[in-house]
Design a protein around this motif. Sequence first.
Motif, mmCIF file in Angstrom:
data_model
loop_
_atom_site.group_PDB
_atom_site.id
_atom_site.type_symbol
_atom_site.label_atom_id
_atom_site.label_comp_id
_atom_site.label_asym_id
_atom_site.label_seq_id
_atom_site.Cartn_x
_atom_site.Cartn_y
_atom_site.Cartn_z
ATOM 1 N N UNK A 181 48.456 96.884 87.618
ATOM 2 C CA UNK A 181 49.497 97.387 86.724
ATOM 3 C C UNK A 181 50.695 96.460 86.737
ATOM 4 N N UNK A 182 51.333 96.325 85.585
ATOM 5 C CA UNK A 182 52.521 95.498 85.466
ATOM 6 C C UNK A 182 53.722 96.387 85.237
ATOM 7 N N UNK A 183 54.788 96.150 85.988
ATOM 8 C CA UNK A 183 56.029 96.892 85.788
ATOM 9 C C UNK A 183 57.016 96.038 85.033
ATOM 10 N N UNK A 184 57.942 96.662 84.341
ATOM 11 C CA UNK A 184 58.971 95.920 83.611
ATOM 12 C C UNK A 184 60.062 95.528 84.593
ATOM 13 N N UNK A 185 59.822 94.397 85.299
ATOM 14 C CA UNK A 185 60.732 93.946 86.329
ATOM 15 C C UNK A 185 60.966 95.019 87.370
ATOM 16 N N UNK A 186 59.983 95.863 87.590
ATOM 17 C CA UNK A 186 60.132 96.967 88.529
ATOM 18 C C UNK A 186 59.813 96.478 89.937
ATOM 19 N N UNK A 187 60.681 95.649 90.475
ATOM 20 C CA UNK A 187 60.514 95.110 91.814
ATOM 21 C C UNK A 187 61.593 95.711 92.693
ATOM 22 N N UNK A 188 61.228 96.486 93.721
ATOM 23 C CA UNK A 188 62.236 97.107 94.571
ATOM 24 C C UNK A 188 63.129 96.075 95.224
ATOM 25 N N UNK A 189 64.360 96.475 95.544
ATOM 26 C CA UNK A 189 65.293 95.582 96.229
ATOM 27 C C UNK A 189 64.680 95.108 97.535
ATOM 28 N N UNK A 190 64.739 93.813 97.765
ATOM 29 C CA UNK A 190 64.192 93.261 98.988
ATOM 30 C C UNK A 190 62.725 92.890 98.908
ATOM 31 N N UNK A 191 62.035 93.338 97.872
ATOM 32 C CA UNK A 191 60.605 93.045 97.727
ATOM 33 C C UNK A 191 60.419 91.644 97.160
ATOM 34 N N UNK A 192 59.583 90.851 97.798
ATOM 35 C CA UNK A 192 59.281 89.500 97.330
ATOM 36 C C UNK A 192 57.883 89.496 96.725
ATOM 37 N N UNK A 193 57.788 89.031 95.479
ATOM 38 C CA UNK A 193 56.538 89.071 94.731
ATOM 39 C C UNK A 193 56.063 87.646 94.456
ATOM 40 N N UNK A 194 54.749 87.439 94.559
ATOM 41 C CA UNK A 194 54.156 86.121 94.376
ATOM 42 C C UNK A 194 53.174 86.138 93.206
#
Length: 245
Positions: free
Chosen positions: A118-131
């Motif tokens: 699933x893709x989120x609309x820039x739904x990256x929690x604070x502090x979460x690093x995504x690759x």
Amino acid sequence: MSSSIWVRVVGFSGVERHSINTLFRLSLRQAPTYNLWTQDAPCPPHVSLIDLECHEAEVEMASPAFNPNHKVIAVGNKPHNQGWRSFQRPVDWNAMVQVLDSLFISQAYLDADSEPNALGANNVPAGRRVTLLIGMKPQERMYLRARLSLAGLTDVDEAETAELAGPYVSTRDYSVVIVSLQLSDADPWSLIQAFSGMLSPPQAVIVATDKPSWLVMEHAEQSGCLGMLEIPFNPPQVLGLLQKV
């Protein structure tokens, strides 16, 4: 997300160390668990808990080898300009646990676990690093996933081609992007240049190639890349580069 979160502890009094160890023991009843990081741990620390009022902390944070992207929780009454979060003494340990949980436990992440594509609309929690991994063979991406996980980078998207990477980069903000220079449908250097023009460019771009050379390394440096990975992968090279992220 790995069920074990490794926490490096620098400094602190005997009483405070007892409180920290109690925090770790209580976490065994939940997931993830928090563990004291040592040199024998199976991966680099995911987060560091640093006592600003000890000499070891001053040496640690002033060292050229100190990674500014590494998450640090600073404790002490000294003024400072480093640290992802900070606490004054006496430490509110319940609040400390909440801060750790805010980084490593979130509903957004749990949802992503249940729907890994699933893709989120820039739904990256604070502090979460995504690759994001672009290109490379399935076994190469699988190897990188394992190494990224050991480095604390467990949220990983994969795209076999540049075209398939488009929806990812338009909907998520990435800390790390690893691009194969053997892309079949695009010029990888043009793709890397396009990253730099984004409103939220990746914090680090790494290239991977089965045809390494000094020319490629220089091109990567001039393009603003963090570094180059050789294929077949060299484990010390991969670990050393990921530690800079």
